[in-house]
Scaffold this motif. Structure first.
Motif, PDB file in Angstrom:
ATOM      1  N   LYS A   1      -0.856  -8.581  -8.164  1.00  0.00           N
ATOM      2  CA  LYS A   1      -1.039  -8.851  -6.740  1.00  0.00           C
ATOM      3  C   LYS A   1      -0.622 -10.286  -6.452  1.00  0.00           C
ATOM      4  O   LYS A   1      -1.329 -11.234  -6.804  1.00  0.00           O
ATOM      5  N   GLY A   2       0.537 -10.453  -5.852  1.00  0.00           N
ATOM      6  CA  GLY A   2       1.037 -11.783  -5.558  1.00  0.00           C
ATOM      7  C   GLY A   2       2.531 -11.766  -5.312  1.00  0.00           C
ATOM      8  O   GLY A   2       3.173 -10.713  -5.319  1.00  0.00           O
ATOM      9  N   LEU A   3       3.101 -12.927  -5.102  1.00  0.00           N
ATOM     10  CA  LEU A   3       4.527 -13.065  -4.837  1.00  0.00           C
ATOM     11  C   LEU A   3       5.330 -12.932  -6.132  1.00  0.00           C
ATOM     12  O   LEU A   3       4.872 -13.357  -7.201  1.00  0.00           O
ATOM     13  N   TYR A   4       6.545 -12.396  -6.002  1.00  0.00           N
ATOM     14  CA  TYR A   4       7.326 -12.118  -7.200  1.00  0.00           C
ATOM     15  C   TYR A   4       7.726 -13.394  -7.938  1.00  0.00           C
ATOM     16  O   TYR A   4       7.686 -13.437  -9.171  1.00  0.00           O
TER      17      TYR A   4
ATOM     18  N   HIS B   1       0.830  -1.207   0.000  1.00  0.00           N
ATOM     19  CA  HIS B   1       0.000   0.000   0.000  1.00  0.00           C
ATOM     20  C   HIS B   1       0.866   1.261   0.000  1.00  0.00           C
ATOM     21  O   HIS B   1       0.425   2.315  -0.454  1.00  0.00           O
ATOM     22  N   VAL B   2       2.098   1.166   0.493  1.00  0.00           N
ATOM     23  CA  VAL B   2       2.972   2.341   0.516  1.00  0.00           C
ATOM     24  C   VAL B   2       3.208   2.854  -0.896  1.00  0.00           C
ATOM     25  O   VAL B   2       3.197   4.059  -1.155  1.00  0.00           O
ATOM     26  N   GLU B   3       3.434   1.935  -1.839  1.00  0.00           N
ATOM     27  CA  GLU B   3       3.693   2.324  -3.224  1.00  0.00           C
ATOM     28  C   GLU B   3       2.430   2.438  -4.065  1.00  0.00           C
ATOM     29  O   GLU B   3       2.469   3.054  -5.143  1.00  0.00           O
ATOM     30  N   THR B   4       1.308   1.833  -3.626  1.00  0.00           N
ATOM     31  CA  THR B   4       0.151   1.723  -4.522  1.00  0.00           C
ATOM     32  C   THR B   4      -1.149   2.332  -4.010  1.00  0.00           C
ATOM     33  O   THR B   4      -2.086   2.474  -4.784  1.00  0.00           O
ATOM     34  N   LEU B   5      -1.233   2.699  -2.733  1.00  0.00           N
ATOM     35  CA  LEU B   5      -2.476   3.298  -2.225  1.00  0.00           C
ATOM     36  C   LEU B   5      -2.683   4.672  -2.841  1.00  0.00           C
ATOM     37  O   LEU B   5      -1.828   5.556  -2.720  1.00  0.00           O
ATOM     38  N   ASN B   6      -3.800   4.854  -3.525  1.00  0.00           N
ATOM     39  CA  ASN B   6      -4.140   6.118  -4.189  1.00  0.00           C
ATOM     40  C   ASN B   6      -3.116   6.520  -5.253  1.00  0.00           C
ATOM     41  O   ASN B   6      -3.030   7.693  -5.630  1.00  0.00           O
ATOM     42  N   THR B   7      -2.334   5.556  -5.730  1.00  0.00           N
ATOM     43  CA  THR B   7      -1.356   5.863  -6.773  1.00  0.00           C
ATOM     44  C   THR B   7      -2.061   6.129  -8.092  1.00  0.00           C
ATOM     45  O   THR B   7      -2.935   5.371  -8.511  1.00  0.00           O
ATOM     46  N   ARG B   8      -1.676   7.235  -8.731  1.00  0.00           N
ATOM     47  CA  ARG B   8      -2.262   7.613 -10.010  1.00  0.00           C
ATOM     48  C   ARG B   8      -1.331   7.191 -11.149  1.00  0.00           C
ATOM     49  O   ARG B   8      -0.115   7.082 -10.946  1.00  0.00           O
TER      50      ARG B   8
ATOM     51  N   VAL C   1      -2.511  -2.500  -3.723  1.00  0.00           N
ATOM     52  CA  VAL C   1      -3.868  -2.001  -3.503  1.00  0.00           C
ATOM     53  C   VAL C   1      -4.601  -1.858  -4.836  1.00  0.00           C
ATOM     54  O   VAL C   1      -4.025  -1.380  -5.824  1.00  0.00           O
ATOM     55  N   ASP C   2      -5.858  -2.258  -4.849  1.00  0.00           N
ATOM     56  CA  ASP C   2      -6.674  -2.089  -6.047  1.00  0.00           C
ATOM     57  C   ASP C   2      -6.860  -0.600  -6.333  1.00  0.00           C
ATOM     58  O   ASP C   2      -7.057   0.198  -5.429  1.00  0.00           O
ATOM     59  N   GLY C   3      -6.762  -0.226  -7.609  1.00  0.00           N
ATOM     60  CA  GLY C   3      -6.899   1.180  -7.980  1.00  0.00           C
ATOM     61  C   GLY C   3      -6.603   1.373  -9.445  1.00  0.00           C
ATOM     62  O   GLY C   3      -6.580   0.412 -10.228  1.00  0.00           O
ATOM     63  N   PRO C   4      -6.334   2.617  -9.856  1.00  0.00           N
ATOM     64  CA  PRO C   4      -6.134   2.928 -11.283  1.00  0.00           C
ATOM     65  C   PRO C   4      -4.989   2.172 -11.940  1.00  0.00           C
ATOM     66  O   PRO C   4      -5.012   1.957 -13.149  1.00  0.00           O
ATOM     67  N   ILE C   5      -3.966   1.773 -11.156  1.00  0.00           N
ATOM     68  CA  ILE C   5      -2.835   1.076 -11.781  1.00  0.00           C
ATOM     69  C   ILE C   5      -2.973  -0.436 -11.690  1.00  0.00           C
ATOM     70  O   ILE C   5      -2.052  -1.167 -12.076  1.00  0.00           O
ATOM     71  N   MET C   6      -4.105  -0.930 -11.185  1.00  0.00           N
ATOM     72  CA  MET C   6      -4.330  -2.375 -11.157  1.00  0.00           C
ATOM     73  C   MET C   6      -4.776  -2.818 -12.546  1.00  0.00           C
ATOM     74  O   MET C   6      -5.957  -2.999 -12.841  1.00  0.00           O
ATOM     75  N   ARG C   7      -3.800  -2.954 -13.417  1.00  0.00           N
ATOM     76  CA  ARG C   7      -4.031  -3.384 -14.789  1.00  0.00           C
ATOM     77  C   ARG C   7      -2.881  -4.294 -15.193  1.00  0.00           C
ATOM     78  O   ARG C   7      -1.777  -4.192 -14.653  1.00  0.00           O
ATOM     79  N   PRO C   8      -3.123  -5.213 -16.130  1.00  0.00           N
ATOM     80  CA  PRO C   8      -2.111  -6.225 -16.444  1.00  0.00           C
ATOM     81  C   PRO C   8      -0.829  -5.610 -16.994  1.00  0.00           C
ATOM     82  O   PRO C   8      -0.863  -4.581 -17.676  1.00  0.00           O
TER      83      PRO C   8
END
Length: 430
Positions: free
Chosen positions: A279-282, A221-228, A255-262
């Motif tokens: 979303k998952g392990l590397y 969430h640090v890198e992805t919460l509310n990330t545009r 975090v689910d949001g605008p950058i949650m795309r393949p």
């Protein structure tokens, strides 16, 4: 957290009207909003944020453990730590006075950070007027920002800054203090893209030569919460005319949001920074996407504060990824919060026989001081204060971490390999 202040984790959930960590995760994942937890007004939001910091800094008692839960009083100087009475405050002062001034900045930035979520911060920036190699740190970066004082003044005088101090329950600081807070938060926002740009330069990876793919491993969430989708566009201003850069955020806590795309299977669009996520392990992502060519092999892998030094369980979780990065010979840049974390991380990497190219202070570390949450009377830490550069496996003869020496130019590394990676590393950039 509870080891230092017993019950604090439960109090935080209670103050946020959350019943469990699952509720917190749902909020972080975007599945529930603040209103779902009874947060209806700005005042309510700021007070609940502040409530999570309320415990006696000396005896560690929480409000519910006191005869009068409202008896906790804030230090008037820093407006950050609390005491249950005069006796505790006096007993704690010899320690607290070492950190009081810095903790005042921590408390201020914690509130002003709200303007990142409203979009006031960061202010608009321009294409760099200097080559990336000539920008040695934040002083150089700020010197390239046209009409800087006017931009800072507009934020200070803005609607959301006024709303903030009308509801924060604290007196509004002087405009000078607010301007400095904004500057610190701007560095915090841009620290990640500029650190990635630094990593590209360290490894001699030229964004002008070909499209690039960067994997951010352990993203949360640090890198992805509310990330545009535009949050890493400073890379375009850093490398004008680049051939396209895809940033893939990979982590179980994305975090689910605008950058949650393949992720892209084809090169990133020319001149754009394209954000995607998984979303998952590397190591699972590598097997399911990279090996099947559903995603591009990375030119650089970056991990912001991986934290594998913290405990055996975290190291066990990171081990498959660390070994994958080593065995595939991928250029890797990790950042850490402090010199202590740097030393512990280096020791682990040496034991894993990872080739440590070098390590140094990060010229683009965040200038925002952050409180060690449940232990306020400690020196604050700074995001990405140091970096470690890695490339593949080490030769059989590896010195221990205690043998790593400082070079005269400020770059630290292991043996002669610290000076270059295929001719791409330039020592002393840190």
């Amino acid at each position: 957290m509870d080891r230092n202040v017993p019950g604090l984790s439960h109090v935080i959930l209670q103050k946020l009207n959350m019943e469990s960590y699952e509720d917190y995760k749902s909020a972080m994942d975007g599945k529930k909003s603040g209103s779902d937890f009874g947060i209806r007004t700005y005042f309510d939001m700021f007070q609940k944020m502040e409530d999570t910091f309320k415990f006696c800094a000396e005896c560690k008692k929480l409000p519910d453990a006191l005869p009068d839960p409202k008896s906790l009083r804030r230090c008037k100087r820093c407006q950050n730590v609390y005491y249950c009475g005069v006796a505790c405050q006096r007993a704690n002062w010899p320690l607290h006075k070492k950190f009081c001034k810095k903790l005042k900045l921590v408390a201020l930035d914690r509130l002003v950070e709200w303007l990142v979520f409203t979009g006031d911060i960061p202010f608009p920036t321009e294409t760099w007027t200097k080559p990336a190699g000539d920008v040695k740190g934040w002083e150089d970066w700020f010197s390239m920002q046209e009409q800087l004082e006017e931009k800072l003044g507009a934020i200070v005088a803005g609607r959301y800054m006024t709303l903030l101090w009308a509801n924060a329950g604290k007196p509004r600081p002087e405009d000078r203090e607010l301007r400095e807070s904004i500057r610190r938060l701007v560095t915090d926002f841009h620290s990640r893209p500029l650190t990635i740009g630094l990593g590209l330069r360290l490894f001699g990876i030229d964004p002008l030569a070909r499209p690039l793919t960067v994997h951010v491993v352990g993203a949360s969430h640090v890198e992805t919460l509310n990330t545009r989708p535009t949050d890493y566009d400073e890379l375009t201003r850093m490398f004008p005319g680049h051939r396209g850069v895809e940033m893939v955020m990979v982590g179980v806590d994305v975090v689910d949001g605008p950058i949650m795309r393949p992720p892209l299977a084809t090169p990133a669009p020319w001149g754009r920074v394209y954000l995607s996520s998984y979303k998952g392990l590397y190591h699972d992502f590598w097997e399911s996407h990279v090996e099947t060519k559903l995603a591009a092999r990375p030119d650089l892998v970056v991990g912001f504060h991986p934290g594998f030094h913290a405990c055996p369980d975290l190291l066990a979780g990171w081990l498959p990824t660390l070994l994958l990065l080593r065995d595939y010979g991928l250029p890797v840049l990790f950042t850490v919060y402090s010199e202590q974390e740097l030393k512990a991380s280096l020791q682990i990497l040496v034991e894993l026989e990872v080739h440590i190219v070098g390590y140094a202070s990060n010229p683009f570390a965040s200038l925002r001081p952050e409180q060690v949450y449940s232990s306020p009377n400690k020196a604050p830490v700074y995001c990405s204060s140091h970096y470690i550069a890695l490339l593949g496996a080490e030769a059989p003869a590896v010195p221990g971490a205690e043998e790593l020496e400082d070079d005269d130019d400020g770059w630290q590394g292991v043996g002669p390999s610290a000076a270059a990676v295929g001719g791409g590393i330039t020592p002393g950039l840190g």
